[in-house]
Design a protein around this motif. Sequence first.
Motif, PDB file in Angstrom:
ATOM      1  N   GLU A  22      13.602 -87.595  -8.107  1.00 39.21           N
ATOM      2  CA  GLU A  22      13.740 -86.076  -8.440  1.00 39.21           C
ATOM      3  C   GLU A  22      13.702 -85.812 -10.102  1.00 39.21           C
ATOM      4  N   LEU A  23      14.115 -86.831 -10.719  1.00 40.84           N
ATOM      5  CA  LEU A  23      14.150 -86.703 -12.118  1.00 40.84           C
ATOM      6  C   LEU A  23      12.513 -86.993 -12.648  1.00 40.84           C
ATOM      7  N   VAL A  24      11.907 -87.821 -12.184  1.00 41.58           N
ATOM      8  CA  VAL A  24      10.516 -88.116 -12.346  1.00 41.58           C
ATOM      9  C   VAL A  24       9.627 -86.761 -12.004  1.00 41.58           C
ATOM     10  N   ALA A  25      10.080 -86.112 -11.018  1.00 37.38           N
ATOM     11  CA  ALA A  25       9.105 -84.918 -10.952  1.00 37.38           C
ATOM     12  C   ALA A  25       9.393 -83.908 -11.817  1.00 37.38           C
ATOM     13  N   GLU A  26      10.766 -83.668 -12.198  1.00 35.75           N
ATOM     14  CA  GLU A  26      11.021 -82.626 -13.233  1.00 35.75           C
ATOM     15  C   GLU A  26      10.449 -83.244 -14.484  1.00 35.75           C
ATOM     16  N   TYR A  27      10.164 -84.592 -14.770  1.00 38.05           N
ATOM     17  CA  TYR A  27       9.516 -84.849 -16.137  1.00 38.05           C
ATOM     18  C   TYR A  27       7.992 -84.412 -15.976  1.00 38.05           C
ATOM     19  N   MET A  28       7.401 -84.614 -14.695  1.00 31.35           N
ATOM     20  CA  MET A  28       6.050 -84.305 -14.484  1.00 31.35           C
ATOM     21  C   MET A  28       5.847 -82.773 -14.626  1.00 31.35           C
ATOM     22  N   THR A  29       6.644 -82.034 -14.084  1.00 27.12           N
ATOM     23  CA  THR A  29       6.585 -80.436 -14.297  1.00 27.12           C
ATOM     24  C   THR A  29       6.731 -80.366 -15.811  1.00 27.12           C
ATOM     25  N   ALA A  30       7.711 -80.574 -16.670  1.00 25.90           N
ATOM     26  CA  ALA A  30       7.545 -80.488 -17.847  1.00 25.90           C
ATOM     27  C   ALA A  30       6.171 -80.820 -18.671  1.00 25.90           C
ATOM     28  N   LEU A  31       5.812 -81.907 -18.500  1.00 32.21           N
ATOM     29  CA  LEU A  31       4.380 -82.431 -18.896  1.00 32.21           C
ATOM     30  C   LEU A  31       3.431 -81.408 -18.772  1.00 32.21           C
ATOM     31  N   VAL A  74      13.966 -78.407 -23.808  1.00 34.29           N
ATOM     32  CA  VAL A  74      15.434 -77.999 -23.524  1.00 34.29           C
ATOM     33  C   VAL A  74      15.674 -77.587 -21.945  1.00 34.29           C
ATOM     34  N   VAL A  75      14.698 -76.957 -21.267  1.00 32.66           N
ATOM     35  CA  VAL A  75      15.030 -76.640 -19.717  1.00 32.66           C
ATOM     36  C   VAL A  75      15.057 -78.192 -19.140  1.00 32.66           C
ATOM     37  N   LEU A  76      13.918 -79.045 -19.527  1.00 35.25           N
ATOM     38  CA  LEU A  76      14.005 -80.379 -18.758  1.00 35.25           C
ATOM     39  C   LEU A  76      15.428 -80.865 -18.845  1.00 35.25           C
ATOM     40  N   ASN A  77      15.974 -80.918 -20.159  1.00 40.43           N
ATOM     41  CA  ASN A  77      17.380 -81.725 -20.497  1.00 40.43           C
ATOM     42  C   ASN A  77      18.315 -80.995 -19.574  1.00 40.43           C
ATOM     43  N   LYS A  78      18.242 -79.735 -19.424  1.00 39.37           N
ATOM     44  CA  LYS A  78      19.354 -78.991 -18.679  1.00 39.37           C
ATOM     45  C   LYS A  78      19.307 -79.498 -17.229  1.00 39.37           C
ATOM     46  N   LYS A  79      17.999 -79.504 -16.499  1.00 39.47           N
ATOM     47  CA  LYS A  79      17.587 -79.902 -15.310  1.00 39.47           C
ATOM     48  C   LYS A  79      18.034 -81.319 -15.143  1.00 39.47           C
ATOM     49  N   ILE A  80      17.953 -82.327 -16.043  1.00 39.59           N
ATOM     50  CA  ILE A  80      18.366 -83.739 -15.814  1.00 39.59           C
ATOM     51  C   ILE A  80      19.659 -83.871 -15.777  1.00 39.59           C
ATOM     52  N   GLY A  81      20.380 -82.971 -16.715  1.00 35.00           N
ATOM     53  CA  GLY A  81      21.948 -83.106 -16.616  1.00 35.00           C
ATOM     54  C   GLY A  81      22.380 -82.572 -15.506  1.00 35.00           C
ATOM     55  N   SER A  82      21.951 -81.590 -14.905  1.00 35.90           N
ATOM     56  CA  SER A  82      22.340 -80.925 -13.681  1.00 35.90           C
ATOM     57  C   SER A  82      22.182 -82.088 -12.648  1.00 35.90           C
ATOM     58  N   SER A 169      -1.420 -88.512 -25.769  1.00 34.48           N
ATOM     59  CA  SER A 169      -0.564 -88.946 -26.835  1.00 34.48           C
ATOM     60  C   SER A 169       0.845 -88.412 -26.207  1.00 34.48           C
ATOM     61  N   ILE A 170       0.619 -87.035 -25.934  1.00 33.54           N
ATOM     62  CA  ILE A 170       1.928 -86.415 -25.492  1.00 33.54           C
ATOM     63  C   ILE A 170       2.535 -87.025 -24.200  1.00 33.54           C
ATOM     64  N   GLN A 171       1.422 -87.294 -23.324  1.00 32.34           N
ATOM     65  CA  GLN A 171       1.808 -87.816 -22.146  1.00 32.34           C
ATOM     66  C   GLN A 171       2.574 -89.208 -22.530  1.00 32.34           C
ATOM     67  N   ASP A 172       1.832 -90.108 -23.057  1.00 38.06           N
ATOM     68  CA  ASP A 172       2.511 -91.255 -23.448  1.00 38.06           C
ATOM     69  C   ASP A 172       4.049 -91.247 -24.017  1.00 38.06           C
ATOM     70  N   GLN A 173       4.368 -90.125 -24.994  1.00 37.99           N
ATOM     71  CA  GLN A 173       5.380 -90.206 -25.357  1.00 37.99           C
ATOM     72  C   GLN A 173       6.671 -89.515 -24.215  1.00 37.99           C
ATOM     73  N   MET A 174       6.009 -88.773 -23.426  1.00 35.36           N
ATOM     74  CA  MET A 174       6.944 -88.160 -22.400  1.00 35.36           C
ATOM     75  C   MET A 174       7.279 -89.288 -21.351  1.00 35.36           C
ATOM     76  N   GLU A 175       6.219 -90.222 -21.164  1.00 35.71           N
ATOM     77  CA  GLU A 175       6.370 -91.271 -20.422  1.00 35.71           C
ATOM     78  C   GLU A 175       7.638 -92.164 -20.894  1.00 35.71           C
ATOM     79  N   MET A 176       7.431 -92.563 -22.190  1.00 34.86           N
ATOM     80  CA  MET A 176       8.597 -93.217 -22.776  1.00 34.86           C
ATOM     81  C   MET A 176       9.843 -92.848 -22.692  1.00 34.86           C
ATOM     82  N   ASN A 177      10.045 -91.437 -22.798  1.00 32.95           N
ATOM     83  CA  ASN A 177      11.212 -90.756 -22.658  1.00 32.95           C
ATOM     84  C   ASN A 177      11.803 -90.737 -21.326  1.00 32.95           C
TER      85      ASN A 177
END
Length: 297
Positions: A22-31, A74-82, A169-177
Amino acid sequence: MQERYRKLTEKLVKFTSRAEKELVAEYMTALQDIHRLLESQYLQYEEDGKLTFEVMTKHNRLKKFEQGMVDYIVVLNKKIGSTLIKHLKDLYTEGYYTGAWILETETLTKLAFSSVPIEVLENAIQHNFTGLTLNERLQAQRNDVILKLRQVVTSGLHEGQTYRTMARSIQDQMEMNATKAMRIVRTESKRLIEISKLDSVQHANKNGVVIMKEWNSSRDERTRNSHKSLDSKKIPTDAEFSIGSDKGKAPTLFSRPENSINCRCFLTYSVEKIEKPQHAGLKDMPLEQWKKERLTK
């Protein structure tokens, strides 16, 4: 009983895998959202296929773009936390109730288990074994990814990168996160698995069933030497395991992060003595029936 606890641990680990997806899917949406935002800037302001710092600093373009990125994070972080907190609550209650069921149906004793109070759940989830609560760790991670993305974008603009290079470069950074986020999920989930089992056992131990706990390492090349040395060590339920001067009641519950993060060890339990009357009616009682008949609100 040890085999039932082993199977319970395996079940809860699989439960965690679903939360990770679920969290991976949320990261993909944000990316994807950030990539669309980036693409819109290139379509409007690129020159010869490149976007420069000079062009983007005009009319607050860069500031507006960065704010758009921040909003998505910020939206991603809220979804991850929830998602994570709901998962951890479900994980704890599943581990605690199933552990309690195992204890009563194995020992045939009535141990007065009750529903888990919300404050117990909150304390278990926000336990600050690293010096930070879970909310604080998620906040720090959010701030870190925002800073790193801004650095990636600024550096790319100064270099006059193409859309493809910047997007990569943005994708690499998001994947590291995302990898860091998965580490938090796995560590926190493993901690809640062990706490939930231990809490139910400690309750039983205080109510007339004397129980010992045993350390089980994952027994492969990734296992820490200090954890291998604890393999098969059996101690009383309320005692602590030791790694040098560091102590913990279960895997992932040591005070030093290097002794807890990414730990895959787990505890099993065995009954040493029963000091309560036994009730044959508990034998082979299904879990759902046990929850209805034996849990008090």
